[in-house]
Design a protein around this motif. Structure first.
Motif, short mmCIF file in Angstrom:
data_model
loop_
_atom_site.label_atom_id
_atom_site.label_comp_id
_atom_site.label_asym_id
_atom_site.label_seq_id
_atom_site.Cartn_x
_atom_site.Cartn_y
_atom_site.Cartn_z
N SER A 1 -56.09 20.22 3.82
CA SER A 1 -54.83 19.58 3.45
C SER A 1 -55.10 18.13 3.07
CB SER A 1 -53.84 19.60 4.62
OG SER A 1 -53.44 20.92 4.90
N LEU A 2 -54.31 17.63 2.15
CA LEU A 2 -54.41 16.23 1.76
C LEU A 2 -53.38 15.43 2.55
CD1 LEU A 2 -55.81 14.27 -0.27
CD2 LEU A 2 -53.81 14.60 -1.74
N ALA A 3 -53.83 14.40 3.23
CA ALA A 3 -52.94 13.61 4.08
C ALA A 3 -53.27 12.13 3.94
CB ALA A 3 -53.09 14.04 5.53
N LEU A 4 -52.30 11.31 4.30
CA LEU A 4 -52.53 9.88 4.37
C LEU A 4 -53.48 9.59 5.53
CD1 LEU A 4 -48.84 8.74 3.93
CD2 LEU A 4 -50.70 8.16 2.36
N THR A 5 -54.39 8.66 5.34
CA THR A 5 -55.25 8.20 6.43
C THR A 5 -54.44 7.22 7.28
OG1 THR A 5 -56.07 6.34 5.13
CG2 THR A 5 -57.31 8.43 4.99
N LYS A 6 -55.01 6.78 8.37
CA LYS A 6 -54.32 5.77 9.19
C LYS A 6 -54.02 4.53 8.36
CE LYS A 6 -55.15 7.19 13.76
NZ LYS A 6 -53.92 7.75 14.21
N GLU A 7 -55.02 4.09 7.59
CA GLU A 7 -54.80 2.93 6.72
C GLU A 7 -53.78 3.25 5.64
OE1 GLU A 7 -57.27 -0.47 4.24
OE2 GLU A 7 -58.35 1.26 5.03
N GLY A 8 -53.86 4.45 5.08
CA GLY A 8 -52.92 4.87 4.05
C GLY A 8 -51.49 4.91 4.55
N GLN A 9 -51.30 5.20 5.83
CA GLN A 9 -49.95 5.23 6.40
C GLN A 9 -49.29 3.86 6.31
OE1 GLN A 9 -50.38 6.86 10.32
NE2 GLN A 9 -50.93 8.89 9.54
N LEU A 10 -50.09 2.82 6.36
CA LEU A 10 -49.53 1.46 6.25
C LEU A 10 -48.96 1.20 4.85
CD1 LEU A 10 -52.39 -0.50 8.06
CD2 LEU A 10 -50.16 0.17 9.01
N PHE A 11 -49.47 1.95 3.86
CA PHE A 11 -49.07 1.75 2.47
C PHE A 11 -48.48 3.02 1.87
CE2 PHE A 11 -52.68 -1.04 3.39
CZ PHE A 11 -52.07 -2.27 3.19
N ALA A 12 -47.87 3.84 2.73
CA ALA A 12 -47.36 5.15 2.30
C ALA A 12 -46.40 5.02 1.12
CB ALA A 12 -46.67 5.86 3.47
N ASP A 13 -45.51 4.05 1.14
CA ASP A 13 -44.54 3.91 0.05
C ASP A 13 -45.23 3.66 -1.29
OD1 ASP A 13 -42.42 4.33 1.77
OD2 ASP A 13 -41.99 2.20 2.04
N THR A 14 -46.27 2.85 -1.28
CA THR A 14 -46.98 2.54 -2.51
C THR A 14 -47.74 3.76 -3.02
OG1 THR A 14 -47.22 0.23 -1.85
CG2 THR A 14 -48.72 1.03 -3.56
N VAL A 15 -48.42 4.45 -2.12
CA VAL A 15 -49.19 5.64 -2.51
C VAL A 15 -48.24 6.70 -3.06
CG1 VAL A 15 -50.64 7.53 -1.66
CG2 VAL A 15 -51.04 5.19 -0.85
N ILE A 16 -47.17 6.96 -2.34
CA ILE A 16 -46.23 8.00 -2.75
C ILE A 16 -45.52 7.64 -4.04
CG2 ILE A 16 -44.10 9.18 -2.09
CD1 ILE A 16 -45.25 9.07 0.84
N SER A 17 -45.13 6.39 -4.21
CA SER A 17 -44.45 6.00 -5.45
C SER A 17 -45.37 6.17 -6.66
CB SER A 17 -43.92 4.56 -5.37
OG SER A 17 -44.96 3.62 -5.38
N SER A 18 -46.67 6.00 -6.47
CA SER A 18 -47.62 6.21 -7.57
C SER A 18 -47.69 7.68 -7.98
CB SER A 18 -49.01 5.74 -7.18
OG SER A 18 -49.03 4.35 -6.99
N LEU A 19 -47.31 8.56 -7.07
CA LEU A 19 -47.35 10.00 -7.35
C LEU A 19 -46.00 10.54 -7.82
CD1 LEU A 19 -49.51 11.06 -4.31
CD2 LEU A 19 -50.17 11.19 -6.72
N LEU A 20 -44.98 9.70 -7.80
CA LEU A 20 -43.65 10.17 -8.20
C LEU A 20 -43.44 10.17 -9.70
CD1 LEU A 20 -41.31 8.62 -5.49
CD2 LEU A 20 -41.96 11.01 -5.78
N MET A 21 -43.87 9.10 -10.35
CA MET A 21 -43.60 8.99 -11.79
C MET A 21 -44.84 8.55 -12.53
SD MET A 21 -39.79 7.37 -11.93
CE MET A 21 -39.86 7.39 -13.70
N GLU A 22 -45.12 9.24 -13.60
CA GLU A 22 -46.26 8.88 -14.44
C GLU A 22 -46.05 7.47 -14.98
OE1 GLU A 22 -48.80 10.63 -18.20
OE2 GLU A 22 -46.80 11.40 -17.81
N GLY A 23 -47.10 6.72 -14.98
CA GLY A 23 -47.03 5.37 -15.52
C GLY A 23 -46.88 4.31 -14.45
N ASP A 24 -46.50 4.69 -13.21
CA ASP A 24 -46.47 3.71 -12.14
C ASP A 24 -47.90 3.27 -11.90
OD1 ASP A 24 -43.79 4.01 -11.89
OD2 ASP A 24 -43.81 4.84 -9.86
#
Length: 81
Positions: A50-73
């Motif tokens: 499974s692909l999951a956020l790392t502990k460090e990635g959890q701190l930036f979850a909104d940024t990571v997820i927003s990059s996956l929501l819309m092309e061009g972000d």
């Protein structure tokens, strides 16, 4: 996009089959390189197929997820924030 948003907020993340479908269903499969970039930065990782956020990635979850929501972000260098 919503599948990424909801799935990556879960501790177990998204299973490989769901990720492959998300990438395949994206025009020009643009989400693949975004995911690869965040894996290289250490914010996403494969755990038990499974692909999951790392502990460090959890701190930036909104940024990571927003990059996956819309092309061009843009993928921002969140390691310096």
């Amino acid at each position: 996009g919503e599948t990424c948003m909801l799935g990556l907020r879960m501790t177990e993340g998204l299973d490989r089959e769901a990720i492959e479908t998300i990438i395949q269903d994206s025009p020009r499969q643009w989400r693949g390189p975004v995911i690869d970039t965040y894996i290289q930065k250490g914010y996403l990782a494969w755990k038990n197929n499974s692909l999951a956020l790392t502990k460090e990635g959890q701190l930036f979850a909104d940024t990571v997820i927003s990059s996956l929501l819309m092309e061009g972000d843009e993928i921002t260098d969140i390691s310096t924030q």
